[in-house]
Design an enzyme around this catalytic site. Structure first.
Site, PDB file in Angstrom:
ATOM      1  N   THR A  97       0.858  -1.193   0.000  1.00 15.41           N
ATOM      2  CA  THR A  97       0.000   0.000   0.000  1.00 15.41           C
ATOM      3  C   THR A  97       0.890   1.238   0.000  1.00 15.41           C
ATOM      4  O   THR A  97       1.588   1.516   0.982  1.00 15.41           O
ATOM      5  CB  THR A  97      -0.907   0.035   1.245  1.00 15.41           C
ATOM      6  N   LYS A 172      -7.126   1.970  -2.874  1.00 14.93           N
ATOM      7  CA  LYS A 172      -6.742   1.351  -1.600  1.00 14.93           C
ATOM      8  C   LYS A 172      -6.723   2.401  -0.473  1.00 14.93           C
ATOM      9  O   LYS A 172      -7.172   2.139   0.649  1.00 14.93           O
ATOM     10  CB  LYS A 172      -5.370   0.692  -1.765  1.00 14.93           C
ATOM     11  N   LYS A 240       0.058   5.232   8.422  1.00 14.57           N
ATOM     12  CA  LYS A 240       0.663   5.593   7.118  1.00 14.57           C
ATOM     13  C   LYS A 240      -0.424   5.770   6.052  1.00 14.57           C
ATOM     14  O   LYS A 240      -0.402   6.724   5.268  1.00 14.57           O
ATOM     15  CB  LYS A 240       1.671   4.488   6.742  1.00 14.57           C
TER      16      LYS A 240
HETATM   17  N1  LIG Z   1      -1.443  -6.551   7.479  1.00 15.93           N
HETATM   18  C1  LIG Z   1      -2.543  -6.256   6.794  1.00 15.93           C
HETATM   19  O1  LIG Z   1      -3.664  -6.538   7.236  1.00 15.93           O
HETATM   20  C2  LIG Z   1      -2.476  -5.571   5.480  1.00 15.93           C
HETATM   21  C3  LIG Z   1      -1.366  -4.860   5.056  1.00 15.93           C
HETATM   22  N2  LIG Z   1      -1.383  -4.247   3.835  1.00 15.93           N
HETATM   23  C4  LIG Z   1      -0.220  -3.517   3.356  1.00 15.93           C
HETATM   24  O2  LIG Z   1       0.717  -4.496   2.917  1.00 15.93           O
HETATM   25  C5  LIG Z   1       2.054  -4.059   3.168  1.00 15.93           C
HETATM   26  C6  LIG Z   1       2.742  -5.086   4.071  1.00 15.93           C
HETATM   27  O3  LIG Z   1       2.018  -5.178   5.272  1.00 15.93           O
HETATM   28  P1  LIG Z   1       2.382  -6.240   6.414  1.00 15.93           P
HETATM   29  O4  LIG Z   1       2.825  -7.501   5.817  1.00 15.93           O
HETATM   30  O5  LIG Z   1       1.245  -6.204   7.345  1.00 15.93           O
HETATM   31  O6  LIG Z   1       3.615  -5.486   7.090  1.00 15.93           O
HETATM   32  P2  LIG Z   1       4.825  -6.045   7.969  1.00 15.93           P
HETATM   33  O7  LIG Z   1       5.283  -4.901   8.798  1.00 15.93           O
HETATM   34  O8  LIG Z   1       4.440  -7.314   8.642  1.00 15.93           O
HETATM   35  O9  LIG Z   1       5.938  -6.392   6.871  1.00 15.93           O
HETATM   36  C7  LIG Z   1       6.622  -5.367   6.206  1.00 15.93           C
HETATM   37  C8  LIG Z   1       7.609  -5.957   5.218  1.00 15.93           C
HETATM   38  O10 LIG Z   1       8.335  -4.873   4.596  1.00 15.93           O
HETATM   39  C9  LIG Z   1       9.747  -5.113   4.779  1.00 15.93           C
HETATM   40  N3  LIG Z   1      10.469  -3.846   4.834  1.00 15.93           N
HETATM   41  C10 LIG Z   1      10.231  -2.801   5.653  1.00 15.93           C
HETATM   42  N4  LIG Z   1      11.099  -1.790   5.390  1.00 15.93           N
HETATM   43  C11 LIG Z   1      11.924  -2.234   4.419  1.00 15.93           C
HETATM   44  C12 LIG Z   1      13.004  -1.654   3.700  1.00 15.93           C
HETATM   45  N5  LIG Z   1      13.439  -0.419   3.960  1.00 15.93           N
HETATM   46  N6  LIG Z   1      13.600  -2.398   2.743  1.00 15.93           N
HETATM   47  C13 LIG Z   1      13.157  -3.656   2.460  1.00 15.93           C
HETATM   48  N7  LIG Z   1      12.141  -4.259   3.095  1.00 15.93           N
HETATM   49  C14 LIG Z   1      11.512  -3.548   4.056  1.00 15.93           C
HETATM   50  C15 LIG Z   1       9.834  -5.917   6.060  1.00 15.93           C
HETATM   51  O11 LIG Z   1      11.095  -6.547   6.134  1.00 15.93           O
HETATM   52  P3  LIG Z   1      11.719  -7.008   7.561  1.00 15.93           P
HETATM   53  O12 LIG Z   1      11.107  -8.351   7.846  1.00 15.93           O
HETATM   54  O13 LIG Z   1      13.177  -7.062   7.330  1.00 15.93           O
HETATM   55  O14 LIG Z   1      11.329  -5.965   8.563  1.00 15.93           O
HETATM   56  C16 LIG Z   1       8.663  -6.873   5.866  1.00 15.93           C
HETATM   57  O15 LIG Z   1       8.985  -7.885   4.961  1.00 15.93           O
HETATM   58  C17 LIG Z   1       1.924  -2.658   3.784  1.00 15.93           C
HETATM   59  O16 LIG Z   1       2.021  -1.718   2.756  1.00 15.93           O
HETATM   60  C18 LIG Z   1       0.512  -2.670   4.378  1.00 15.93           C
HETATM   61  O17 LIG Z   1      -0.028  -1.375   4.478  1.00 15.93           O
HETATM   62  C19 LIG Z   1      -2.442  -4.358   2.979  1.00 15.93           C
HETATM   63  C20 LIG Z   1      -3.547  -5.057   3.335  1.00 15.93           C
HETATM   64  C21 LIG Z   1      -3.667  -5.688   4.625  1.00 15.93           C
HETATM   65  O1  LIG Z   2      -4.605  -2.534   4.581  1.00 16.73           O
HETATM   66  C1  LIG Z   2      -5.123  -3.284   5.405  1.00 16.73           C
HETATM   67  C2  LIG Z   2      -6.512  -3.676   5.270  1.00 16.73           C
HETATM   68  C3  LIG Z   2      -6.997  -4.575   6.342  1.00 16.73           C
HETATM   69  C4  LIG Z   2      -8.367  -5.082   5.981  1.00 16.73           C
HETATM   70  O2  LIG Z   2      -8.855  -4.865   4.857  1.00 16.73           O
HETATM   71  O3  LIG Z   2      -8.947  -5.758   6.869  1.00 16.73           O
END
Ligand SMILES: NC(=O)C1=CN([C@@H]2O[C@H](COP(=O)(O)OP(=O)(O)OC[C@H]3O[C@@H](n4cnc5c(N)ncnc54)[C@H](OP(=O)(O)O)[C@@H]3O)[C@@H](O)[C@H]2O)C=CC1
Ligand SMILES: O=CCCC(=O)O
Length: 293
Positions: A97, A172, A240
């Site tokens: 996102t 989104k 964010k």
């Molecule tokens: N969780 C949810 O319910 C949802 C999340 N999203 C979106 O999806 C994306 C991922 O979310 P989520 O999995 O929950 O987040 P997490 O915080 O669990 O994971 C984040 C990921 O990004 C990596 N990362 C962070 N900073 C860097 C960097 N500078 N360089 C390289 N890799 C980096 C992390 O690596 P490391 O392991 O090394 O920290 C990790 O793999 C976000 O944009 C979020 O807004 C969308 C829908 C639903």
């Molecule tokens: O970006 C996160 C969305 C979480 C949700 O749709 O429940």
């Protein structure tokens, strides 16, 4: 022959999505900044790429699921990034996102190297990601969308193609802006019910039978009442998204006082050290206002 994809970013969402692809017969090469997080995926049959560039060199199609705009840019543009190896015939699909400008920058860079680009953020959280029930909001190159549909059908229950790059990111952000505002109103309602002598569990039952019943209240209500916030969607990411949605509001001269107030509550929650908990932990900021320690 099994389709081979690269997967960058094994956080809450990326881990579930890559696992799903493996379960459904895709060959997956994974990379994560903290490389040790790849081990569990290897147990499910994944290969490891040492860098984003190594994954891009090996795979024709690369998916990214990263925390925020700076992570999404870093994985493409930094040393050993995707841009070093992306070339004609390869596709890059960013499912993180981010805002439309970030997505456009990545798109232009990938296309300038002869590659193809799609943004494809998702609606749905940890459990829908595990169950292949996400809603995919894709935009960019239609031909890549059509190639990716086999993977999207594994990851999600429905995919939308929304046209030019930026439209997926914007859709989104609009959805998550609404969700963040709802979560704040819900938190205030739970505290108001409790503090005025009502049983918050009864409030959940009443809500669930009426016009504003929704899966989020049903899922998060019971755990919020228990002050339990195991992260499915980390609060720092919801904040964010509010920030990026408010910037989109600025660009379009859309006044959003409700979203602005919700953003303040998420910022307050971050300042209280709640950023890594589930976004429903914003509930604590409402409780905090009423029970100063
Ligand atoms: N969780 C949810 O319910 C949802 C999340 N999203 C979106 O999806 C994306 C991922 O979310 P989520 O999995 O929950 O987040 P997490 O915080 O669990 O994971 C984040 C990921 O990004 C990596 N990362 C962070 N900073 C860097 C960097 N500078 N360089 C390289 N890799 C980096 C992390 O690596 P490391 O392991 O090394 O920290 C990790 O793999 C976000 O944009 C979020 O807004 C969308 C829908 C639903
Ligand atoms: O970006 C996160 C969305 C979480 C949700 O749709 O429940």
């Amino acid at each position: 022959m099994a389709m081979e994809v690269g997967f960058l970013g094994l956080g809450i969402m990326g881990k579930a999505m890559a696992t799903n692809l493996l379960r459904n017969g895709f060959k997956v090469t994974v990379w994560n900044r903290t490389l040790s997080k790849c081990d569990e995926l290897v147990e499910h049959g994944a290969s490891i790429g040492e860098t984003p560039a190594a994954v891009a060199k090996k795979c024709k199609c690369i998916i990214a699921m990263l925390s925020d705009p700076s992570a999404a840019l870093s994985v493409v543009f930094d040393k050993d990034g995707v841009l070093e190896e992306i070339c004609h015939g390869k596709g890059y699909i960013d499912m993180s996102t981010v805002d439309a400008d970030t997505s456009l920058k990545i798109s232009e860079a990938i296309i300038s190297k002869g590659g193809h680009f799609l943004e494809a953020p998702v609606s749905g959280s940890k459990k829908p990601a595990e169950d292949g029930q996400l809603v995919i909001l894709a935009a960019g190159e239609k031909a890549l969308y059509e190639e990716a549909i086999l993977a999207f059908n594994v990851l999600g229950k429905k995919s939308f193609f929304l046209g030019q790059v930026g439209n997926g990111a914007k859709m989104k952000l609009v959805v998550n802006m609404i969700m963040g505002s709802m979560m704040n109103a819900f938190s205030e309602g739970l505290v108001l019910a409790g503090n005025s002598g009502l049983d918050p569990h009864t409030l959940l039952d009443v809500l669930d039978l009426g016009a504003i019943a929704n899966p989020m209240f049903k899922l998060k209500g019971p755990t919020m009442i228990q002050s339990s916030y195991s992260p499915a969607f980390p609060l720092k990411h919801q904040q964010k998204d509010m920030r990026l949605a408010l910037a989109l509001g600025d660009e379009n001269a859309v006044s959003m006082p409700v979203a602005a107030a919700a953003n303040e509550a998420f910022k307050k929650a971050r300042s209280l050290g709640l950023g890594d908990l589930d976004f429903s932990a914003v509930h604590e900021t409402v409780k905090d206002l009423h029970y100063p320690s």
